[in-house]
Design an enzyme around this catalytic site. Structure first.
Site, PDB file in Angstrom:
ATOM      1  N   SER A  77       0.829  -1.205   0.000  1.00  0.00           N
ATOM      2  CA  SER A  77       0.000   0.000   0.000  1.00  0.00           C
ATOM      3  C   SER A  77       0.865   1.258   0.000  1.00  0.00           C
ATOM      4  O   SER A  77       1.650   1.485  -0.902  1.00  0.00           O
ATOM      5  CB  SER A  77      -0.968  -0.025   1.182  1.00  0.00           C
ATOM      6  OG  SER A  77      -1.892   1.029   1.119  1.00  0.00           O
ATOM      7  N   ASP A 102      -5.945   2.146  -3.485  1.00  0.00           N
ATOM      8  CA  ASP A 102      -7.159   2.022  -2.686  1.00  0.00           C
ATOM      9  C   ASP A 102      -7.364   3.250  -1.787  1.00  0.00           C
ATOM     10  O   ASP A 102      -8.331   3.306  -1.023  1.00  0.00           O
ATOM     11  CB  ASP A 102      -7.171   0.733  -1.861  1.00  0.00           C
ATOM     12  CG  ASP A 102      -6.138   0.697  -0.751  1.00  0.00           C
ATOM     13  OD1 ASP A 102      -5.238   1.577  -0.725  1.00  0.00           O
ATOM     14  OD2 ASP A 102      -6.213  -0.208   0.109  1.00  0.00           O
TER      15      ASP A 102
END
Length: 486
Positions: free
Chosen positions: A113, A256
């Site tokens: 991430s 995301d």
């Protein structure tokens, strides 16, 4: 064959579940560890009847240097377990999850991430979406067998990517928003090392925008939408001044978490992005963690607002409860801006399929489409909200156990809190909330929220106040005092 107990492997390797998947240092995430975790996920899903032998499991990864090696180990584990590993390429986490959900397949995303590339991680998704905390517990309980000797992993052994997942993700937005949704708008795409950097350009152009790619990087850049780097703040303002953009957009490493600026190059806070997206979609029941800006309640735009612990599994569990209770038009978002859509949404004769995992693209497109429809700049959408502002920062290399110990000591009494922060807020403690970390509300409405990161050895501090200038000053002052905890 070698038997491995996953709970013991987690303790031994330091690769463990955080708020979003299993993560650890690149050195700790050896092929054996990644293979074992994948086999444990599959075994857990077979135990409860979720997965059937011979079905497809979709794989994707981000652009970190360590990702190919981990993907190959994951793919081998999938094949050895009797399933078909379908590699979909270097794709956003929500893209591979969306395609898998539509075909009732599990999926696995290799990504760290937003954290630096000396770390990486694996996100596991059930056929209906993210694994939840009960699934993590099941995975920890598994005992798996590893081949001996363990095979050599060739990171170049990935097959050509199946393009179906990317196509489905593009179609999701093209079909819902339409070719003229952003007609006449000029948008910059801060590409850096985000896995969606080319997809963003393609999507924006398909919706009619004029697009300029910016600052593409071959070196991984850890863009964190909750702790935006000073250099990125400066870049946003520079690009806006030089190029006359309506907005600049970007994401974290696996797309995301959104990053969107207004026409002046000022980056919007993720929890404001979530509110604006939910309003555009006509969401009625909204779920968000306790750390999010209280503008969600203050704006009066939603029938119900639920607060949870930080982490998408908690948001998803609460969304599922709302759906089970009969709620419709249900969604959630996190303070990082990642938007989770629990219900199919009908709007202007089009239907947007649910995607109950964090997504960066939907909230950014919603804000841009709203600006286009209203003929108003992005900044005016933000200005129309009640004046509640947030800021956050983190102390890196701060051991999680030390964070917990210090926060527990502070939470023991209001006097301890006021001794540390009372003069900064010039007010007494009104209430505290220990849903996740310690969230302190002072009588003047200002907020100090302390929490150990769930993904890395970091101590995070979130603040809220009535003006941007004030909240930034409060956050700086709080961080200065927290540095004394080392």
């Amino acid at each position: 064959m070698k038997a491995v107990v996953i709970s013991e492997l987690m303790d031994r390797s330091g690769v463990a579940f955080g708020t979003s998947g299993a993560r650890g240092t690149v050195e700790a995430m050896t092929p054996e560890v990644c293979y074992a975790y994948t086999r444990a996920f599959i075994q857990a899903m077979e135990t409860d009847g979720t997965l059937k032998q011979g079905s497809d499991i979709l794989l994707a990864g981000d652009l970190r240097p360590s990702t190919p090696r981990i993907l190959v180990a994951v793919a081998k584990a999938v094949e050895d377990a009797g399933f078909n590993a379908v590699y979909t390429g270097r794709l956003p986490s929500p893209a591979v999850a969306f395609h898998a959900i539509q075909h009732n397949n599990a999926s696995i995303m290799v990504t760290g991430s937003h954290i630096p590339d000396d770390r990486n991680g694996i996100k596991f998704n059930r056929p209906e979406g993210e694994i939840l905390k009960r699934d993590e517990a099941m995975i920890r309980e598994q005992t798996v067998t590893l081949p001996e000797p363990f095979p050599v992993i060739d990171e170049k052994a990935l097959p050509p990517a199946d393009p179906a997942a990317e196509r489905a993700y593009l179609a999701r937005y093209e079909d819902f928003f339409g070719p003229d949704a952003l007609a006449g708008m000029r948008v910059g795409v801060y590409q850096h090392s985000g896995v969606a950097r080319d997809l963003l350009v393609t999507i924006l152009q398909a919706l009619g925008a004029e697009v300029m790619p910016l600052a593409r990087s071959d070196i991984f850049i850890p863009v964190d939408t909750e702790a935006i780097r000073e250099e990125d703040i400066a870049l946003g303002r520079q690009w806006a001044a030089e190029q006359g953009f309506d907005a600049v957009i970007s994401t974290d490493g696996d797309a995301d978490r959104p990053l969107i600026s207004d026409e002046q190059g000022e980056w919007l806070r993720g929890d404001v992005v979530g509110v604006l997206c939910a309003r555009f979609l006509g969401i009625q029941t909204l779920v968000t963690p306790v750390s999010s800006n209280s503008v969600v309640e203050a704006c009066g735009g939603f029938d119900e607002v639920f607060r949870t612990r930080i982490g998408s599994p908690y948001v998803i569990e609460q969304m599922n409860q709302a759906l089970a209770a009969g709620a419709t038009r249900v969604a959630g978002y996190e303070a990082n801006g990642g938007f989770l859509l629990a219900s199919d949404i009908a709007l202007n004769g089009k239907t947007l399929k649910a995607l109950p995992t964090r997504d960066a693209v939907l909230p950014m497109l919603a804000i841009l489409a709203s600006a286009h429809q209203q003929g108003l700049p992005v900044s005016q959408q933000v200005a129309a909200l009640p004046p509640r502002f947030t800021a956050s920062d983190r102390l890196k290399a701060f051991p999680t156990e030390l964070s917990r110990q210090k926060i527990e000591q502070l939470a023991a009494s209001d006097k301890a809190i006021e001794a540390m922060f009372g003069d900064l807020c010039d007010a007494a403690v009104q209430q505290t909330d220990q849903t996740d970390g310690l969230r302190i509300t002072f009588e003047n409405g200002e907020i100090v929220h302390l929490r150990p990161s769930g993904n890395a050895p970091e101590l995070r501090c979130y603040n809220e106040a009535a003006s941007q200038q004030r909240v930034q000053a409060l956050n700086r002052e709080c961080m200065g005092r927290l540095a004394g905890w080392r």
